[in-house]
Design a protein around this motif. Structure first.
Motif, PDB file in Angstrom:
ATOM      1  N   VAL A   1      71.189  48.086 -12.945  1.00 32.81           N
ATOM      2  CA  VAL A   1      70.186  48.498 -11.965  1.00 32.81           C
ATOM      3  C   VAL A   1      70.862  48.961 -10.688  1.00 32.81           C
ATOM      4  O   VAL A   1      70.510  50.000 -10.112  1.00 32.81           O
ATOM      5  CB  VAL A   1      69.202  47.351 -11.677  1.00 32.81           C
ATOM      6  N   TYR A   2      71.867  48.210 -10.227  1.00 30.27           N
ATOM      7  CA  TYR A   2      72.573  48.582  -9.008  1.00 30.27           C
ATOM      8  C   TYR A   2      73.322  49.892  -9.177  1.00 30.27           C
ATOM      9  O   TYR A   2      73.407  50.693  -8.242  1.00 30.27           O
ATOM     10  CB  TYR A   2      73.559  47.484  -8.596  1.00 30.27           C
ATOM     11  N   PHE A   3      73.869  50.125 -10.358  1.00 27.52           N
ATOM     12  CA  PHE A   3      74.596  51.369 -10.611  1.00 27.52           C
ATOM     13  C   PHE A   3      73.636  52.557 -10.534  1.00 27.52           C
ATOM     14  O   PHE A   3      73.978  53.598  -9.943  1.00 27.52           O
ATOM     15  CB  PHE A   3      75.266  51.314 -11.978  1.00 27.52           C
ATOM     16  N   TYR A   4      72.463  52.393 -11.092  1.00 31.37           N
ATOM     17  CA  TYR A   4      71.448  53.440 -10.999  1.00 31.37           C
ATOM     18  C   TYR A   4      71.083  53.722  -9.542  1.00 31.37           C
ATOM     19  O   TYR A   4      71.004  54.875  -9.113  1.00 31.37           O
ATOM     20  CB  TYR A   4      70.206  53.035 -11.796  1.00 31.37           C
ATOM     21  N   ARG A   5      70.876  52.653  -8.770  1.00 26.72           N
ATOM     22  CA  ARG A   5      70.541  52.810  -7.351  1.00 26.72           C
ATOM     23  C   ARG A   5      71.664  53.502  -6.592  1.00 26.72           C
ATOM     24  O   ARG A   5      71.416  54.354  -5.726  1.00 26.72           O
ATOM     25  CB  ARG A   5      70.268  51.441  -6.720  1.00 26.72           C
ATOM     26  N   LEU A   6      72.892  53.126  -6.905  1.00 30.66           N
ATOM     27  CA  LEU A   6      74.051  53.706  -6.226  1.00 30.66           C
ATOM     28  C   LEU A   6      74.146  55.199  -6.491  1.00 30.66           C
ATOM     29  O   LEU A   6      74.310  55.999  -5.556  1.00 30.66           O
ATOM     30  CB  LEU A   6      75.326  53.002  -6.696  1.00 30.66           C
TER      31      LEU A   6
END
Length: 248
Positions: free
Chosen positions: A218-223
């Motif tokens: 999820v964080y990678f997508y947000r980044l």
């Protein structure tokens, strides 16, 4: 060594050490003029986190460089160097979790608290049982990426998203995210999944790993969305970007 003979004491001392460091950063006034108390807190918090990453990331790599068998002896491998690393990082995570709670950031950073809770519970199990020490060291490869992730957030707090440093950092950030965060995490997940029913408490370790897997994807997508598919933001929105994690 103190860490192996008295691990809980070692963890406490490291936690107190990071607390002292936090107070020193605050006393030195190492921050740009930030009138918002939350942003000022984040600046101090991220500097302490950056120092932890700068120490623990290379430390984890050095552990495996010195003993490559760690990559396959994830359950049985033992060394005071790696064990001390796990105690060091456990102390940091406990102190950072306390800092978030005591500064009233629990609601804004609940995802971060969940992450810390998963890591602390797993690391305490490892420290107390002396099992999976190699796995914890490999998991701490993530701190190499955290150096650039924390730098990214500090640059955003300093309103430097348009700088050349931020531009280069965002590419390095993605590269290290894949190499030092996603790859080690998925390798450990694969190893533990095939060890279900074979190694002790593999189910508990798998639960923690897979919970963190969801979070980091999820964080990678947000980044990626924030740094490559959004319009540039030259400043953080006051009051809306209080979390310590990747923000849009």
């Amino acid at each position: 060594m103190v860490a192996q003979s008295h691990p809980l004491l070692a963890i406490l001392l490291w936690a107190l050490g990071f607390k002292a460091l936090r107070l020193a950063v605050r006393a030195r006034g190492l921050a740009p003029p930030l009138t918002d108390p939350t942003r000022a807190w984040r600046w101090i918090n991220l500097h302490v986190s950056l120092l932890h990453s700068a120490l623990s990331g290379p430390w984890a790599l050095l552990c495996v460089y010195n003993a490559p068998e760690m990559l396959t002896e994830i359950f049985t491998f033992q060394s005071s160097f790696s064990y001390s690393l796990v105690c060091f990082s456990t102390g940091y995570f406990i102190q950072d979790m306390a800092d978030i709670i005591l500064n009233g950031q629990s609601r804004a950073s609940w995802e971060f608290l969940l992450h810390h809770l998963l890591v602390i519970s797993t690391f305490l199990y490892i420290v107390l049982t002396h099992r999976y020490v190699a796995g914890a060291a490999i998991a701490l490869f993530v701190e190499v990426n955290n150096i650039f992730l924390h730098a990214r957030l500090l640059l955003k707090l300093a309103n430097a998203q348009g700088s050349l440093l931020y531009h280069y950092n965002k590419y390095i950030n993605v590269f290290t995210y894949i190499v030092f965060r996603l790859s080690p995490q998925f390798y450990l997940t694969w190893f533990m999944m095939k060890s279900l029913g074979v190694l002790p408490h593999a189910g508990f370790i798998n639960l923690s790993l897979n919970s963190i897997n969801i979070m980091i994807l999820v964080y990678f997508y947000r980044l990626i969305r924030a740094d490559f598919f959004s319009k540039p933001k030259h400043c953080l929105q006051n009051g809306n970007n209080n979390t310590k994690f990747v923000d849009d």
